[in-house]
Motif scaffolding. Sequence first.
Motif, PDB file in Angstrom:
ATOM      1  N   GLY A  90       0.807  -1.218   0.000  1.00  0.00           N
ATOM      2  CA  GLY A  90       0.000   0.000   0.000  1.00  0.00           C
ATOM      3  C   GLY A  90       0.836   1.261   0.000  1.00  0.00           C
ATOM      4  N   GLY A  91       1.627   1.451   1.061  1.00  0.00           N
ATOM      5  CA  GLY A  91       2.453   2.649   1.184  1.00  0.00           C
ATOM      6  C   GLY A  91       3.521   2.721   0.114  1.00  0.00           C
ATOM      7  N   GLU A  92       4.100   1.572  -0.233  1.00  0.00           N
ATOM      8  CA  GLU A  92       5.143   1.540  -1.261  1.00  0.00           C
ATOM      9  C   GLU A  92       4.588   1.941  -2.624  1.00  0.00           C
ATOM     10  N   LEU A  93       3.368   1.509  -2.909  1.00  0.00           N
ATOM     11  CA  LEU A  93       2.742   1.862  -4.190  1.00  0.00           C
ATOM     12  C   LEU A  93       2.408   3.345  -4.245  1.00  0.00           C
ATOM     13  N   LEU A  94       1.906   3.879  -3.131  1.00  0.00           N
ATOM     14  CA  LEU A  94       1.607   5.311  -3.084  1.00  0.00           C
ATOM     15  C   LEU A  94       2.878   6.146  -3.199  1.00  0.00           C
ATOM     16  N   VAL A  97       3.822   6.370  -6.843  1.00  0.00           N
ATOM     17  CA  VAL A  97       2.956   7.309  -7.571  1.00  0.00           C
ATOM     18  C   VAL A  97       3.335   8.749  -7.245  1.00  0.00           C
ATOM     19  N   LEU A  98       3.557   9.041  -5.951  1.00  0.00           N
ATOM     20  CA  LEU A  98       3.917  10.402  -5.553  1.00  0.00           C
ATOM     21  C   LEU A  98       5.258  10.823  -6.149  1.00  0.00           C
ATOM     22  N   ILE A  99       6.209   9.914  -6.210  1.00  0.00           N
ATOM     23  CA  ILE A  99       7.513  10.236  -6.798  1.00  0.00           C
ATOM     24  C   ILE A  99       7.376  10.532  -8.281  1.00  0.00           C
ATOM     25  N   LEU A 100       6.582   9.747  -8.981  1.00  0.00           N
ATOM     26  CA  LEU A 100       6.378   9.986 -10.414  1.00  0.00           C
ATOM     27  C   LEU A 100       5.719  11.340 -10.653  1.00  0.00           C
ATOM     28  N   VAL A 101       4.647  11.624  -9.929  1.00  0.00           N
ATOM     29  CA  VAL A 101       3.949  12.904 -10.090  1.00  0.00           C
ATOM     30  C   VAL A 101       4.841  14.062  -9.663  1.00  0.00           C
ATOM     31  N   GLY A 102       5.559  13.896  -8.544  1.00  0.00           N
ATOM     32  CA  GLY A 102       6.455  14.945  -8.070  1.00  0.00           C
ATOM     33  C   GLY A 102       7.564  15.247  -9.055  1.00  0.00           C
ATOM     34  N   GLY A 103       8.139  14.217  -9.663  1.00  0.00           N
ATOM     35  CA  GLY A 103       9.189  14.434 -10.660  1.00  0.00           C
ATOM     36  C   GLY A 103       8.692  15.204 -11.864  1.00  0.00           C
ATOM     37  N   VAL A 104       7.506  14.866 -12.325  1.00  0.00           N
ATOM     38  CA  VAL A 104       6.926  15.592 -13.466  1.00  0.00           C
ATOM     39  C   VAL A 104       6.658  17.048 -13.092  1.00  0.00           C
ATOM     40  N   LEU A 105       6.122  17.282 -11.889  1.00  0.00           N
ATOM     41  CA  LEU A 105       5.820  18.650 -11.468  1.00  0.00           C
ATOM     42  C   LEU A 105       7.083  19.506 -11.334  1.00  0.00           C
ATOM     43  N   PHE A 124      11.504  13.437   3.494  1.00  0.00           N
ATOM     44  CA  PHE A 124      10.972  13.873   4.787  1.00  0.00           C
ATOM     45  C   PHE A 124       9.633  14.590   4.662  1.00  0.00           C
ATOM     46  N   THR A 125       9.197  14.958   3.462  1.00  0.00           N
ATOM     47  CA  THR A 125       7.872  15.563   3.282  1.00  0.00           C
ATOM     48  C   THR A 125       6.885  14.604   2.604  1.00  0.00           C
ATOM     49  N   ARG A 126       7.397  13.582   1.920  1.00  0.00           N
ATOM     50  CA  ARG A 126       6.520  12.648   1.206  1.00  0.00           C
ATOM     51  C   ARG A 126       5.585  11.887   2.141  1.00  0.00           C
ATOM     52  N   PRO A 127       5.997  11.478   3.362  1.00  0.00           N
ATOM     53  CA  PRO A 127       5.035  10.791   4.239  1.00  0.00           C
ATOM     54  C   PRO A 127       3.794  11.626   4.536  1.00  0.00           C
ATOM     55  N   PHE A 128       3.939  12.935   4.663  1.00  0.00           N
ATOM     56  CA  PHE A 128       2.776  13.806   4.884  1.00  0.00           C
ATOM     57  C   PHE A 128       1.833  13.725   3.691  1.00  0.00           C
ATOM     58  N   ALA A 129       2.385  13.818   2.468  1.00  0.00           N
ATOM     59  CA  ALA A 129       1.555  13.725   1.259  1.00  0.00           C
ATOM     60  C   ALA A 129       0.933  12.340   1.135  1.00  0.00           C
ATOM     61  N   ARG A 130       1.698  11.297   1.485  1.00  0.00           N
ATOM     62  CA  ARG A 130       1.178   9.925   1.420  1.00  0.00           C
ATOM     63  C   ARG A 130       0.019   9.741   2.384  1.00  0.00           C
ATOM     64  N   ASN A 131       0.150  10.276   3.612  1.00  0.00           N
ATOM     65  CA  ASN A 131      -0.937  10.152   4.589  1.00  0.00           C
ATOM     66  C   ASN A 131      -2.200  10.870   4.120  1.00  0.00           C
ATOM     67  N   LEU A 132      -2.034  12.043   3.518  1.00  0.00           N
ATOM     68  CA  LEU A 132      -3.206  12.747   2.980  1.00  0.00           C
ATOM     69  C   LEU A 132      -3.858  11.955   1.853  1.00  0.00           C
ATOM     70  N   LEU A 133      -3.043  11.359   0.984  1.00  0.00           N
ATOM     71  CA  LEU A 133      -3.576  10.564  -0.119  1.00  0.00           C
ATOM     72  C   LEU A 133      -4.275   9.313   0.405  1.00  0.00           C
ATOM     73  N   GLN A 134      -3.707   8.656   1.419  1.00  0.00           N
ATOM     74  CA  GLN A 134      -4.353   7.489   2.017  1.00  0.00           C
ATOM     75  C   GLN A 134      -5.685   7.860   2.659  1.00  0.00           C
ATOM     76  N   LEU A 135      -5.719   9.005   3.325  1.00  0.00           N
ATOM     77  CA  LEU A 135      -6.963   9.467   3.938  1.00  0.00           C
ATOM     78  C   LEU A 135      -8.029   9.721   2.871  1.00  0.00           C
ATOM     79  N   PHE A 136      -7.620  10.356   1.775  1.00  0.00           N
ATOM     80  CA  PHE A 136      -8.554  10.633   0.685  1.00  0.00           C
ATOM     81  C   PHE A 136      -9.086   9.329   0.090  1.00  0.00           C
ATOM     82  N   ILE A 137      -8.194   8.360  -0.151  1.00  0.00           N
ATOM     83  CA  ILE A 137      -8.607   7.082  -0.744  1.00  0.00           C
ATOM     84  C   ILE A 137      -9.524   6.327   0.212  1.00  0.00           C
TER      85      ILE A 137
END
Length: 193
Positions: A90-94, A97-105, A124-137
Amino acid sequence: PRGRTEVTSPQPLQPRAHRPWLAPLVLLFFIAVPIVEVWLLVSVGQRIGALPTFGILIVEAFLGAWLMRREGAKAWTALNQAIATGKLPGGELLDAVLILVGGVLVMLPGFFTDIFGLIFLLPFTRPFARNLLQLFISRRAARAGVNVDVMRAKVERDTVIRGETVPDAPGPAAGDHQRGPSGPMVIKGEIEP
């Protein structure tokens, strides 16, 4: 009837009500982001000059590519290890995805998208984004009637069910199994969490 268990299939998910406000909101977002990016580029260019602004954008693009490659390799390794051990990734897959989107941005020209790209890329900031994405999902899944915890429990392979083997009662012939009152084999036991 006694001794019979009926299994009912889950009800099909009903289509969600149409949200007429969603399309204009997405359109507004895609119009507003480029306007904010151009405004920021012009503002920074007026303060420090066009050449330094262009240089910062090039450095940010290279930094984003380097971070995406480094963090992407780490995420790919973690994803493969999770799959190899039978763990639900779960977390590894998210993270992937976040790394791919972040690199493009970060590689897109502009400062506004770079902020979000770096939040998705930096370890050190990706876990915050991952937690928000998990909450949304999780909230979307709960609204759709899907229990995420039950799904996790079905996929989890590390669950151990303890039991004991009891020899068959003496029967008419070797290899015959003890039959219950209604015919099929009866298994009794407890499942502990």
